[in-house]
Design an enzyme around this catalytic site. Structure first.
Site, PDB file in Angstrom:
ATOM      1  N   LYS A  79      -4.094 -13.177 -20.606  1.00 47.36           N
ATOM      2  CA  LYS A  79      -3.518 -12.313 -21.985  1.00 47.36           C
ATOM      3  C   LYS A  79      -4.069 -10.760 -21.121  1.00 47.36           C
ATOM      4  CE  LYS A  79      -8.924 -12.361 -23.090  1.00 47.36           C
ATOM      5  NZ  LYS A  79      -8.977 -10.580 -22.700  1.00 47.36           N
ATOM      6  N   ASP A 120     -13.118 -15.165 -19.423  1.00 44.44           N
ATOM      7  CA  ASP A 120     -12.701 -13.413 -18.800  1.00 44.44           C
ATOM      8  C   ASP A 120     -14.336 -14.476 -17.758  1.00 44.44           C
ATOM      9  OD1 ASP A 120     -10.529 -13.476 -20.410  1.00 44.44           O
ATOM     10  OD2 ASP A 120     -11.713 -11.285 -20.581  1.00 44.44           O
ATOM     11  N   CYS A 153     -14.533  -8.801 -25.061  1.00 44.20           N
ATOM     12  CA  CYS A 153     -12.955 -10.802 -25.362  1.00 44.20           C
ATOM     13  C   CYS A 153     -13.986 -11.276 -26.190  1.00 44.20           C
ATOM     14  CB  CYS A 153     -12.834 -10.592 -24.349  1.00 44.20           C
ATOM     15  SG  CYS A 153     -11.945  -9.359 -23.395  1.00 44.20           S
ATOM     16  N   HIS A 208      -3.415  -7.859 -16.188  1.00 43.17           N
ATOM     17  CA  HIS A 208      -2.624  -6.645 -16.539  1.00 43.17           C
ATOM     18  C   HIS A 208      -1.998  -6.380 -15.378  1.00 43.17           C
ATOM     19  CE1 HIS A 208      -5.886  -6.193 -20.078  1.00 43.17           C
ATOM     20  NE2 HIS A 208      -6.729  -6.342 -18.752  1.00 43.17           N
TER      21      HIS A 208
HETATM   22  C1  VGL Z   1     -12.779  -6.782 -21.594  1.00 47.25           C
HETATM   23  C2  VGL Z   1     -12.346  -4.495 -21.432  1.00 47.25           C
HETATM   24  C3  VGL Z   1     -11.365  -4.724 -21.390  1.00 47.25           C
HETATM   25  C4  VGL Z   1     -13.767  -8.684 -21.646  1.00 47.25           C
HETATM   26  C5  VGL Z   1     -11.095  -6.796 -20.887  1.00 47.25           C
HETATM   27  O1  VGL Z   1     -13.472  -9.388 -21.233  1.00 47.25           O
HETATM   28  O2  VGL Z   1     -14.158  -8.009 -22.647  1.00 47.25           O
HETATM   29  N1  VGL Z   1     -12.859  -5.986 -21.864  1.00 47.25           N
HETATM   30  N2  VGL Z   1     -10.520  -5.617 -20.606  1.00 47.25           N
HETATM   31 ZN    ZN Z   2      -8.437  -5.862 -19.939  1.00 46.29          ZN
END
Ligand code: VGL
Ligand code: ZN
Length: 207
Positions: free
Chosen positions: A111, A13, A156, A53
């Site tokens: 995801k 991410d 994550c 999302h």
């Molecule tokens: C994440 C909160 C919501 C992350 C992703 O990448 O840690 N945290 N979506």
């Molecule tokens: Zn998220």
């Protein structure tokens, strides 16, 4: 076989919404980019994950009238933190950081695309049972070791590391290649849980 020994580097991410100025900015989040790119020189095999999302996703506080970001709510699969709208499919905030080495990655796992389930882990949705397919991909290719870097340490990264251990992978988290959100002590408890589960905490110079 030999080049699989270093394992699969999983870069989690590294997207604009998790960097300073983004919708769900992780403090100092963009500092991981150069560390991850340096690691890429030592890990020939790399997977990226991308939080992805649909608009109106159930993890967004804006989808729950009366709720504010960072409050917790109850979902059919358990407790869920409600987030600011972030990483909406195709939006600039969902893009990988422009300086991240994306071209060398062998796979990109998206995801969080199911409207009613959030997904922190690279392996399972937050119901902890719906797989992303990553475990099968790694096993099919003969990888037994995963090395995790990216954002955010306490969500994550931690969920991915705990799932990797549960699935039987040797699991390393490169702590200086990660940054945390740290909501109400979430970083300390994530670190504790990872160590208890047999995750190795390492640093980028020695991993
Ligand atoms: C994440 C909160 C919501 C992350 C992703 O990448 O840690 N945290 N979506
Ligand atoms: Zn998220």
């Amino acid at each position: 076989m030999a080049d699989r020994a270093s394992g699969m580097l999983i870069v989690v991410d590294v997207q604009y919404d998790f960097c300073p100025g983004g919708a769900l900015a992780v403090p100092d989040g963009d500092a991981v980019v150069s560390v991850v790119n340096r690691l890429s020189g030592r890990f020939p095999h790399r997977v990226l994950t991308q939080d992805w999302h649909p608009a109106g996703h159930s993890s967004f506080a804006s989808s729950h009238p009366g709720k504010s970001p960072f409050e917790t709510t109850w979902m059919p699969y358990g407790s869920q933190v409600l987030w600011p709208d972030h990483c909406v499919q195709g939006s600039p905030g969902a893009a990988f950081h422009a300086d991240l080495d994306v071209d060398g990655a062998e796979l990109i796992i998206r995801k969080g695309f199911r409207p009613s389930v959030d997904s922190y882990s690279a392996f399972f949705e937050n119901d902890r049972t719906t797989p992303t397919g990553l475990a099968g991909y790694l096993r099919d290719r003969g990888f037994g070791r995963v090395v995790l870097a990216g954002l955010a340490t306490d969500f994550c990264i931690a969920y991915s590391a705990l799932d990797a251990r549960r699935l039987g992978f040797e699991t390393v988290v490169v702590t200086d290649a990660c940054r945390a959100i740290d909501l109400d002590g979430s970083l300390a408890s994530a670190m504790r849980e990872m160590v208890a589960a047999g995750v190795t905490l390492s640093v980028s110079e020695t991993v």
